[in-house]
Design a protein around this motif. Structure first.
Motif, PDB file in Angstrom:
ATOM      1  N   VAL A   1       0.824  -1.216   0.000  1.00  0.00           N
ATOM      2  CA  VAL A   1       0.000   0.000   0.000  1.00  0.00           C
ATOM      3  C   VAL A   1       0.858   1.265   0.000  1.00  0.00           C
ATOM      4  CG1 VAL A   1      -1.732   1.318   1.274  1.00  0.00           C
ATOM      5  CG2 VAL A   1      -2.009  -1.155   1.006  1.00  0.00           C
ATOM      6  N   PRO A   2       1.889   1.377   0.898  1.00  0.00           N
ATOM      7  CA  PRO A   2       2.769   2.553   0.807  1.00  0.00           C
ATOM      8  C   PRO A   2       3.491   2.645  -0.541  1.00  0.00           C
ATOM      9  CG  PRO A   2       3.068   1.462   2.916  1.00  0.00           C
ATOM     10  CD  PRO A   2       2.221   0.554   2.073  1.00  0.00           C
ATOM     11  N   ALA A   3       3.891   1.485  -1.106  1.00  0.00           N
ATOM     12  CA  ALA A   3       4.563   1.491  -2.417  1.00  0.00           C
ATOM     13  C   ALA A   3       3.613   1.987  -3.498  1.00  0.00           C
ATOM     14  CB  ALA A   3       5.066   0.086  -2.745  1.00  0.00           C
ATOM     15  N   ALA A   4       2.339   1.595  -3.402  1.00  0.00           N
ATOM     16  CA  ALA A   4       1.341   2.058  -4.367  1.00  0.00           C
ATOM     17  C   ALA A   4       1.151   3.571  -4.266  1.00  0.00           C
ATOM     18  CB  ALA A   4       0.015   1.337  -4.126  1.00  0.00           C
ATOM     19  N   LEU A   5       1.052   4.064  -3.038  1.00  0.00           N
ATOM     20  CA  LEU A   5       0.880   5.507  -2.827  1.00  0.00           C
ATOM     21  C   LEU A   5       2.087   6.289  -3.338  1.00  0.00           C
ATOM     22  CD1 LEU A   5      -0.692   5.442   0.762  1.00  0.00           C
ATOM     23  CD2 LEU A   5      -1.854   6.028  -1.374  1.00  0.00           C
ATOM     24  N   LEU A   6       3.297   5.743  -3.101  1.00  0.00           N
ATOM     25  CA  LEU A   6       4.517   6.416  -3.570  1.00  0.00           C
ATOM     26  C   LEU A   6       4.570   6.433  -5.090  1.00  0.00           C
ATOM     27  CD1 LEU A   6       7.266   7.715  -2.990  1.00  0.00           C
ATOM     28  CD2 LEU A   6       8.258   5.405  -2.879  1.00  0.00           C
ATOM     29  N   THR A   7       4.216   5.323  -5.719  1.00  0.00           N
ATOM     30  CA  THR A   7       4.210   5.243  -7.182  1.00  0.00           C
ATOM     31  C   THR A   7       3.195   6.215  -7.775  1.00  0.00           C
ATOM     32  OG1 THR A   7       4.798   2.893  -7.046  1.00  0.00           O
ATOM     33  CG2 THR A   7       3.966   3.685  -9.152  1.00  0.00           C
ATOM     34  N   LEU A   8       2.026   6.300  -7.148  1.00  0.00           N
ATOM     35  CA  LEU A   8       1.002   7.249  -7.605  1.00  0.00           C
ATOM     36  C   LEU A   8       1.498   8.684  -7.479  1.00  0.00           C
ATOM     37  CD1 LEU A   8      -2.138   5.589  -5.982  1.00  0.00           C
ATOM     38  CD2 LEU A   8      -1.772   5.884  -8.445  1.00  0.00           C
ATOM     39  N   TRP A   9       2.167   8.975  -6.378  1.00  0.00           N
ATOM     40  CA  TRP A   9       2.704  10.331  -6.152  1.00  0.00           C
ATOM     41  C   TRP A   9       3.737  10.683  -7.213  1.00  0.00           C
ATOM     42  CZ3 TRP A   9       7.696  12.030  -4.763  1.00  0.00           C
ATOM     43  CH2 TRP A   9       7.774  13.388  -4.440  1.00  0.00           C
ATOM     44  N   ILE A  10       4.603   9.713  -7.553  1.00  0.00           N
ATOM     45  CA  ILE A  10       5.616   9.947  -8.582  1.00  0.00           C
ATOM     46  C   ILE A  10       4.957  10.188  -9.942  1.00  0.00           C
ATOM     47  CG2 ILE A  10       7.503   8.871  -9.883  1.00  0.00           C
ATOM     48  CD1 ILE A  10       8.281   7.429  -7.278  1.00  0.00           C
ATOM     49  N   LEU A  11       3.970   9.342 -10.284  1.00  0.00           N
ATOM     50  CA  LEU A  11       3.267   9.508 -11.562  1.00  0.00           C
ATOM     51  C   LEU A  11       2.577  10.863 -11.642  1.00  0.00           C
ATOM     52  CD1 LEU A  11       1.620   5.987 -12.045  1.00  0.00           C
ATOM     53  CD2 LEU A  11       3.516   6.956 -13.355  1.00  0.00           C
ATOM     54  N   HIS A  12       2.025  11.314 -10.497  1.00  0.00           N
ATOM     55  CA  HIS A  12       1.318  12.599 -10.462  1.00  0.00           C
ATOM     56  C   HIS A  12       2.296  13.773 -10.492  1.00  0.00           C
ATOM     57  CE1 HIS A  12      -1.908  15.407  -9.596  1.00  0.00           C
ATOM     58  NE2 HIS A  12      -1.187  15.923  -8.613  1.00  0.00           N
TER      59      HIS A  12
END
Length: 270
Positions: free
Chosen positions: A91-102
């Motif tokens: 879940v933290p990895a998903a949030l971090l990946t989303l933040w990077i994409l954004h």
């Protein structure tokens, strides 16, 4: 709101998308192979942009697998402790990946290109995992006495690490929560019964795909009409496939799916 629901569901209705949902749901119920590895390439074939295909497929997987969690929980096929350790990483990895994409604020064409390339490699890895799944299970069981299997702290740390890898991969490509997740768990928990491994990975996939899917939705990578049509087919498809599970030669289906995924992945990468 409810008065407009029929209009939303049948606007730009495509029977092909419902059939695609039905087919993928049926195969997932029959073989346990992850829906993302099958559905995302199909959506690309329908001409859906990679970013929209990934975002929509993630929520499709979350809603579809919720029913699977209920069934597996009733059968006591879920190890909630392992699910928790996986989620602690994913879940933290998903949030971090989303933040990077954004945050990168790149052109949508470039973003689609990155997702398409990552998708290709994920499909290649998934095809290998599906093809050699039984051999990997036998290998992992032979090494069940290895050090990292007997030390709980090391085992938990490795489970979190797998979660981190799955979180990033699934968020970027919508692929990996099923086939790759189950195979990697074979190595860490070789003595755990296969139904429990599958049930545990399905339980882990729900929060991961839900968080990643909602994140993509906030970036505009979601098509609600597409999602509704896929679910219209997949929900009965999963039920029918689950009922017929074990009555169709599993080895033939898995090999056919693995070869298809490898071919699609190869075309996307090369």
């Amino acid at each position: 709101m409810l008065l407009f629901l029929p209009q939303i569901l049948f606007m730009d209705f495509q029977i092909g998308l419902v059939v695609a949902g039905l087919s993928v749901g049926f195969i997932v119920g029959l073989t346990g192979v992850g829906g993302g590895s099958l559905m995302t390439p199909i959506l690309l074939w329908f001409g859906i942009p990679p970013s929209t295909a990934v975002g929509t497929d993630l929520l499709y997987a979350a809603f579809t697998k919720m029913g699977g969690v209920y069934v597996h929980h009733q059968k006591k096929n879920i190890n909630w402790s392992i699910t928790g350790w996986l989620s602690l990483g994913s879940v933290p990895a998903a949030l971090l990946t989303l933040w990077i994409l954004h945050s990168i604020k790149t052109d949508i064409t470039v973003l689609n290109s990155v997702i398409k390339y990552s998708l290709g490699w994920a499909l290649l890895l998934t095809s290998i995992a599906v093809l050699f799944k039984k051999k990997l299970l036998i290998f992992s069981q032979k090494h069940a006495g290895d050090k990292f299997h007997s030390e709980s702290k090391t085992q938990n740390a490795l489970t979190v690490a797998i979660g981190l890898l799955l979180g990033a991969t699934v968020t970027l490509t919508s692929i990996g929560a099923g086939a790759l997740g189950t195979v990697t768990l074979f190595f860490l928990y070789p003595l755990l019964a296969t139904p429990k491994l599958v049930g545990t990975e399905i339980a882990h996939a729900v929060p991961l795909t839900l968080v990643a899917g909602l994140g993509h939705a906030t970036m505009g990578n979601l098509d609600l009409e597409l999602l509704a049509q896929l679910l219209l087919g997949s929900l009965p498809g999963i039920y029918i496939g689950s009922m017929l599970s074990g009555k169709v030669p599993d080895l033939f289906l898995r090999n056919a799916i693995a070869l298809m995924l490898f071919f699609v992945g190869y075309k996307l990468v090369f």
